[in-house]
Design an enzyme around this catalytic site. Sequence first.
Site, PDB file in Angstrom:
ATOM      1  N   GLY A  14       0.820  -1.211   0.000  1.00  0.00           N
ATOM      2  CA  GLY A  14       0.000   0.000   0.000  1.00  0.00           C
ATOM      3  C   GLY A  14       0.854   1.261   0.000  1.00  0.00           C
TER       4      GLY A  14
ATOM      5  N   ASP B 190      -5.856   0.556   3.001  1.00  0.00           N
ATOM      6  CA  ASP B 190      -4.913   1.088   2.001  1.00  0.00           C
ATOM      7  C   ASP B 190      -5.437   2.385   1.370  1.00  0.00           C
ATOM      8  OD1 ASP B 190      -2.766  -0.614   2.182  1.00  0.00           O
ATOM      9  OD2 ASP B 190      -3.607  -2.082   0.800  1.00  0.00           O
TER      10      ASP B 190
ATOM     11  N   ILE C 230      -5.057 -18.233  -4.038  1.00  0.00           N
ATOM     12  CA  ILE C 230      -6.184 -18.554  -4.937  1.00  0.00           C
ATOM     13  C   ILE C 230      -7.051 -17.302  -5.114  1.00  0.00           C
ATOM     14  CG2 ILE C 230      -8.357 -19.847  -5.081  1.00  0.00           C
ATOM     15  CD1 ILE C 230      -6.924 -22.227  -3.941  1.00  0.00           C
ATOM     16  N   GLU C 231      -7.203 -16.537  -4.027  1.00  0.00           N
ATOM     17  CA  GLU C 231      -8.117 -15.385  -4.027  1.00  0.00           C
ATOM     18  C   GLU C 231      -7.802 -14.345  -5.099  1.00  0.00           C
ATOM     19  OE1 GLU C 231      -7.057 -16.737  -1.278  1.00  0.00           O
ATOM     20  OE2 GLU C 231      -8.875 -17.191  -0.139  1.00  0.00           O
TER      21      GLU C 231
ATOM     22  N   GLN D 176      14.063 -14.440  -6.266  1.00  0.00           N
ATOM     23  CA  GLN D 176      14.120 -15.113  -7.572  1.00  0.00           C
ATOM     24  C   GLN D 176      12.906 -16.031  -7.746  1.00  0.00           C
ATOM     25  OE1 GLN D 176      17.853 -17.169  -8.438  1.00  0.00           O
ATOM     26  NE2 GLN D 176      18.919 -15.795  -7.049  1.00  0.00           N
TER      27      GLN D 176
ATOM     28  N   CYS E  94     -15.850  10.296  17.792  1.00  0.00           N
ATOM     29  CA  CYS E  94     -17.035   9.440  17.665  1.00  0.00           C
ATOM     30  C   CYS E  94     -17.402   8.832  19.020  1.00  0.00           C
ATOM     31  CB  CYS E  94     -16.796   8.368  16.601  1.00  0.00           C
ATOM     32  SG  CYS E  94     -18.333   7.738  15.949  1.00  0.00           S
TER      33      CYS E  94
ATOM     34  N   MET F 107     -16.488  11.083  21.758  1.00  0.00           N
ATOM     35  CA  MET F 107     -17.403  12.208  22.002  1.00  0.00           C
ATOM     36  C   MET F 107     -18.619  11.726  22.801  1.00  0.00           C
ATOM     37  SD  MET F 107     -20.564  13.044  20.549  1.00  0.00           S
ATOM     38  CE  MET F 107     -21.545  14.431  20.092  1.00  0.00           C
TER      39      MET F 107
ATOM     40  N   HIS G 168     -15.262  11.513  12.278  1.00  0.00           N
ATOM     41  CA  HIS G 168     -13.896  10.976  12.305  1.00  0.00           C
ATOM     42  C   HIS G 168     -12.986  11.876  11.472  1.00  0.00           C
ATOM     43  CE1 HIS G 168     -14.571   7.098  14.265  1.00  0.00           C
ATOM     44  NE2 HIS G 168     -15.741   7.065  13.647  1.00  0.00           N
TER      45      HIS G 168
ATOM     46  N   GLU H 119      -9.987  12.320  11.568  1.00  0.00           N
ATOM     47  CA  GLU H 119      -8.698  11.689  11.239  1.00  0.00           C
ATOM     48  C   GLU H 119      -8.702  11.120   9.821  1.00  0.00           C
ATOM     49  OE1 GLU H 119     -10.947  10.540  13.333  1.00  0.00           O
ATOM     50  OE2 GLU H 119     -11.091   8.343  13.346  1.00  0.00           O
TER      51      GLU H 119
END
Length: 535
Positions: free
Chosen positions: A19, A72, A150-151, A191, A382, A385, A508, A510
């Site tokens: 990422g 990411d 596999i995913e 490699q 959040c 608060m 939020h 941030e």
Amino acid sequence: MPTKYIVTLGSLMSGLGKGVLTSSILKILDFNGYKVLPVKFDGYLNYDCGTMNPYRHGEVFVLDDKSEVDMDFGIYERFLNKSLSGDLSITGGKLFGKVTSKERNGDYLGEDIQIIPHLTNEIIKQVEGIAEKNKLDVLIIEVGGTVGDIENSYFIEAMRQLALRNEVVFINLTYIPKIDVVGEQKTKLAQLGFRALLQLGIRPNFIICRGTEPLLEKTKEKLALFSNLSKEKIIDDSDQKTMYNLPLHLMHQRFDKMLVKELGLKRKEIDKKRLEFWKKSVYRVVEPSHYINVAIVGKYTELKDSYASVKEALIHAGSANETGVNISWIDAERLEKEDPESLLSGIDGLLVPGAFGKRGIEGMIKAIKHAREKKIPYLGLCLGMQLMAVEYARNVCSMDGANSTEFNPSTKYKIIDLIKSQKYIKQKGGTMRLGSWKCNVIEKNSIVYGSYGESVIYERHRHRYEFNNKYRAALSRKELKITGVNLDSNLVEFIEWSDAFGIGTQAHPELKSRIESPAPLFVSFVKAGLDNKIR
Ligand code: GLN
């Protein structure tokens, strides 16, 4: 000129920092004047990250458009300094859902639906669609997971096919271990990773090497020999003091110039001013002249990735204030048993971030009480608060047992509660109050106005519970002020202590903090921490 593509693929193992690498490539092309965007592919069959546990998957990142995406995306936005949209996140769940609903619709009438070509064609169509819609110079596609999973196998196959009709540069992120006894950097694993890609019909144009120490010339030479690449195309990605230095480190190796050439792009003017600003900000992160200590009291403190955006926002705000920020991660449950006086000693600021569920709540409330009484600067995000309001109700307004109905549905004082529209929701995915919401600042003599300098602000949200308007009057009588609300829905957005620096936001902030544009509330919080230290 048609859009060019870059595909980043990780071999050998996860956690190498794909990422950050992808974000750094975005940034160096951005500095070089190209219009770029990322696409992230995640192979899991969830539709999105919204229902995942942050302990397993790290923070759930939220975009303006309400999408709940992989963390990411936080890194992409922080580097690119741009808000992204949810269609850039392509998951296995979304893809399979799309193909099966097309099948039901009769779009493939008479055919048997297969991974190749139906799913792979769908991937190529989406990726090319994004490139065309946004009129991009370069689209950078990060393939989540590791080559060999596999995913992500069908996605890698789609990328091979994408290269049959487009200009695609493949970048292989790999790992170079160093065995201590021998003291030598080993290339054999890299490699093997490279060969695994060759077997899938993909020949990487660059190999980027992660490692703890800078890549030695002879390691580069060896890897170059075994991969048929020239030595300059083996790039060092060794540990940096801060991830924000990686774009500069890559540029130092002329990686940007080589990429531009490899992609066949026309040379553009580099944005010197922004590059200088970036350098300066990074320098301030790496070499701060002093530090403040901030305690984060939360429930997911063991996996720092759960609070990635909070941590980064503090770094950005530190850079803006020319200070470093030391973070002590404190497990809220510990505070339930231990004395806050000793656990929180020597801190210049307290932050309670977002969370879900009952565990650790009482410890957070104890920490907030300590900060209020000792006038330690406080920032509540959040849940932070919501608990700031609960603490005040209990300990100042004598509302014994006051709580949020999330933690005690039968409390006498339901300070935080579900609003009507949330009460009857059964489906969990994508149904919280999500994305960017407007907030009207209703009190100019406030921390929020002092921080943003604007009376209408937009921040991102992700929660179900709200400040209960029934208690607005009762709670705002003493040293607690409601300073920001969403006037359209009459929801409380910001509350503040009036006699010390203490602010809680239902949002939020941030999530929108970037090194080039730090979140205003974090900048004020760090500044208050600095002032507190000097005092
Ligand atoms: N659990 C709280 C809610 O759902 C707070 C959520 C959060 O902090 N993101 O409202």
